[in-house]
Design an enzyme around this catalytic site. Structure first.
Site, PDB file in Angstrom:
ATOM      1  N   LYS A 134       0.831  -1.212   0.000  1.00  0.00           N
ATOM      2  CA  LYS A 134       0.000   0.000   0.000  1.00  0.00           C
ATOM      3  C   LYS A 134       0.865   1.262   0.000  1.00  0.00           C
ATOM      4  O   LYS A 134       0.617   2.193  -0.763  1.00  0.00           O
ATOM      5  CB  LYS A 134      -0.946   0.009   1.216  1.00  0.00           C
TER       6      LYS A 134
ATOM      7  N   ARG B   2      -9.506   0.250   9.286  1.00  0.00           N
ATOM      8  CA  ARG B   2      -8.995  -1.067   9.649  1.00  0.00           C
ATOM      9  C   ARG B   2     -10.022  -1.879  10.413  1.00  0.00           C
ATOM     10  O   ARG B   2      -9.755  -3.033  10.764  1.00  0.00           O
ATOM     11  CB  ARG B   2      -7.740  -0.918  10.502  1.00  0.00           C
TER      12      ARG B   2
ATOM     13  N   ARG C  56      11.528  -5.777   5.159  1.00  0.00           N
ATOM     14  CA  ARG C  56      11.351  -4.345   4.860  1.00  0.00           C
ATOM     15  C   ARG C  56      12.377  -3.511   5.630  1.00  0.00           C
ATOM     16  O   ARG C  56      12.653  -3.767   6.793  1.00  0.00           O
ATOM     17  CB  ARG C  56       9.937  -3.905   5.239  1.00  0.00           C
TER      18      ARG C  56
ATOM     19  N   ARG D 237      11.587  -1.450  11.023  1.00  0.00           N
ATOM     20  CA  ARG D 237      10.524  -1.008  11.922  1.00  0.00           C
ATOM     21  C   ARG D 237      10.415  -1.959  13.106  1.00  0.00           C
ATOM     22  O   ARG D 237      10.573  -3.171  12.942  1.00  0.00           O
ATOM     23  CB  ARG D 237       9.182  -0.977  11.170  1.00  0.00           C
TER      24      ARG D 237
ATOM     25  N   ARG E 168       0.106  -8.962  13.664  1.00  0.00           N
ATOM     26  CA  ARG E 168      -0.553  -7.956  12.818  1.00  0.00           C
ATOM     27  C   ARG E 168      -1.418  -8.635  11.753  1.00  0.00           C
ATOM     28  O   ARG E 168      -2.497  -8.140  11.411  1.00  0.00           O
ATOM     29  CB  ARG E 168       0.498  -7.048  12.170  1.00  0.00           C
TER      30      ARG E 168
HETATM   31  P1  ADP Z   1       2.227  -1.867   3.184  1.00  0.00           P
HETATM   32  O1  ADP Z   1       2.261  -0.353   3.154  1.00  0.00           O
HETATM   33  O2  ADP Z   1       1.021  -2.438   2.520  1.00  0.00           O
HETATM   34  O3  ADP Z   1       2.444  -2.444   4.557  1.00  0.00           O
HETATM   35  P2  ADP Z   1       4.820  -1.662   1.780  1.00  0.00           P
HETATM   36  O4  ADP Z   1       4.526  -0.822   0.581  1.00  0.00           O
HETATM   37  O5  ADP Z   1       5.570  -1.015   2.897  1.00  0.00           O
HETATM   38  O6  ADP Z   1       3.467  -2.392   2.309  1.00  0.00           O
HETATM   39  O7  ADP Z   1       5.623  -2.952   1.267  1.00  0.00           O
HETATM   40  C1  ADP Z   1       6.069  -3.956   2.197  1.00  0.00           C
HETATM   41  C2  ADP Z   1       7.451  -4.485   1.764  1.00  0.00           C
HETATM   42  O8  ADP Z   1       7.293  -5.197   0.530  1.00  0.00           O
HETATM   43  C3  ADP Z   1       8.492  -3.391   1.493  1.00  0.00           C
HETATM   44  O9  ADP Z   1       9.749  -3.865   1.931  1.00  0.00           O
HETATM   45  C4  ADP Z   1       8.469  -3.207  -0.024  1.00  0.00           C
HETATM   46  O10 ADP Z   1       9.744  -2.818  -0.516  1.00  0.00           O
HETATM   47  C5  ADP Z   1       8.102  -4.607  -0.500  1.00  0.00           C
HETATM   48  N1  ADP Z   1       7.265  -4.606  -1.711  1.00  0.00           N
HETATM   49  C6  ADP Z   1       6.304  -3.695  -2.063  1.00  0.00           C
HETATM   50  N2  ADP Z   1       5.733  -4.043  -3.246  1.00  0.00           N
HETATM   51  C7  ADP Z   1       6.336  -5.205  -3.633  1.00  0.00           C
HETATM   52  C8  ADP Z   1       6.190  -6.074  -4.763  1.00  0.00           C
HETATM   53  N3  ADP Z   1       5.305  -5.816  -5.740  1.00  0.00           N
HETATM   54  N4  ADP Z   1       6.984  -7.167  -4.815  1.00  0.00           N
HETATM   55  C9  ADP Z   1       7.872  -7.437  -3.826  1.00  0.00           C
HETATM   56  N5  ADP Z   1       8.068  -6.667  -2.747  1.00  0.00           N
HETATM   57  C10 ADP Z   1       7.301  -5.560  -2.648  1.00  0.00           C
HETATM   58  P1  AMP Z   2       0.941   0.464   9.083  1.00  0.00           P
HETATM   59  O1  AMP Z   2       2.034   1.476   8.922  1.00  0.00           O
HETATM   60  O2  AMP Z   2      -0.256   0.766   8.259  1.00  0.00           O
HETATM   61  O3  AMP Z   2       1.450  -0.952   8.911  1.00  0.00           O
HETATM   62  O4  AMP Z   2       0.435   0.591  10.592  1.00  0.00           O
HETATM   63  C1  AMP Z   2       1.330   0.332  11.672  1.00  0.00           C
HETATM   64  C2  AMP Z   2       0.548   0.248  12.980  1.00  0.00           C
HETATM   65  O5  AMP Z   2      -0.105   1.512  13.249  1.00  0.00           O
HETATM   66  C3  AMP Z   2      -0.577  -0.769  13.024  1.00  0.00           C
HETATM   67  O6  AMP Z   2      -0.111  -2.087  13.321  1.00  0.00           O
HETATM   68  C4  AMP Z   2      -1.459  -0.197  14.136  1.00  0.00           C
HETATM   69  O7  AMP Z   2      -0.896  -0.435  15.422  1.00  0.00           O
HETATM   70  C5  AMP Z   2      -1.376   1.298  13.865  1.00  0.00           C
HETATM   71  N1  AMP Z   2      -2.427   1.747  12.912  1.00  0.00           N
HETATM   72  C6  AMP Z   2      -2.241   2.231  11.660  1.00  0.00           C
HETATM   73  N2  AMP Z   2      -3.421   2.541  11.085  1.00  0.00           N
HETATM   74  C7  AMP Z   2      -4.372   2.238  12.012  1.00  0.00           C
HETATM   75  C8  AMP Z   2      -5.784   2.302  12.034  1.00  0.00           C
HETATM   76  N3  AMP Z   2      -6.487   2.727  10.954  1.00  0.00           N
HETATM   77  N4  AMP Z   2      -6.441   1.902  13.151  1.00  0.00           N
HETATM   78  C9  AMP Z   2      -5.779   1.463  14.229  1.00  0.00           C
HETATM   79  N5  AMP Z   2      -4.439   1.360  14.288  1.00  0.00           N
HETATM   80  C10 AMP Z   2      -3.730   1.743  13.195  1.00  0.00           C
END
Ligand code: ADP
Ligand code: AMP
Length: 208
Positions: A16, A87, A121, A154, A165
């Protein structure tokens, strides 16, 4: 600034954040992301404790704290990509009182791939750019290509917290996906393949 109102749904690690960055660049949109906003305020005292207490355990931060972030961000945005919210069903209902959406995109990625993506990541401590140790490594290990900042893991990207999660996602957020599917506004996009391939699929949906 264009006026697309895009909701990007998907499990943690679906891409995302990666796709939101591309969308905001392509369509000149605001990126509204509760995860980044909460990370910037991890130590903020609220009547429920600090956001960090929930985040480091992989749990959801209480709705009033998160809703407040979103409503403030929506006030300032014409077009936006909303990432990481809603969420749970209560958040989805609150959102529907605040704004309409033009499209809801669900990024579909299987579970084990999500664990690999999240545990590998790395994010830049300075500018927030996202990398992956295997799927999207920086030119120099541990150093951000964009700004030279240090790449860190992270605190919630350890395997145990990732699995919690994903459990929280299945329990609370999958019903949100079903909610938009039943309303007929959900478009599913295959989230596997390279980030560029996934982006092309999302662009096809938006330009429909
Ligand atoms: P989200 O915001 O949904 O948690 P991220 O965009 O942070 O996901 O992506 C999670 C991890 O996967 C990151 O390390 C990113 O570099 C990697 N990633 C994102 N898109 C792809 C893809 N299409 N193929 C492989 N790895 C990806
Ligand atoms: P994310 O960066 O989207 O993976 O979110 C990291 C963490 O932030 C999650 O595991 C939750 O603890 C908190 N968080 C993010 N968005 C929300 C939401 N919409 N509602 C509740 N907690 C959230």
């Amino acid at each position: 600034m264009s006026d697309h109102r895009i909701l990007l749904l998907g499990p943690p690690g679906a891409g995302k954040g990666t796709q939101s960055t591309r969308l905001t660049d392509e369509y000149d949109l605001d990126h509204i992301t509760t995860g980044d906003a909460l990370r910037a305020n991890k130590e903020m005292e609220t009547e429920y404790g600090t956001p960090g207490e929930y985040m480091d355990a992989g749990e959801l931060v209480p709705d009033p704290v998160v809703n407040e972030i979103v409503v403030t961000a929506l006030e300032d945005a014409d077009g936006f990509v909303l990432d990481g919210y809603p969420r749970n069903i209560e958040q989805a209902e609150y959102l529907s009182e605040q704004t309409d959406l033009d499209v809801v995109v669900f990024l579909d990625v299987p579970g084990e791939e999500l664990v690999d993506r999240l545990t590998g990541r790395r994010v830049c401590d300075d500018c927030g750019a996202t990398y992956h140790v295997r799927f999207d490594p920086p030119e120099e290990e541990g150093v951000c290509d964009e700004c030279g900042g240090e790449l860190v893991q992270r605190e919630d990207d350890t395997e145990d917290t990732v699995r919690e999660r994903l459990r929280v996602y299945r329990e609370n957020t999958e019903p949100v996906v079903e909610h938009y599917r039943e309303k007929g506004s959900l478009v599913e996009v295959d989230g596997e393949g390279s980030p560029d391939e996934v982006f092309d699929r999302i662009r096809d949906v938006i330009e429909g």
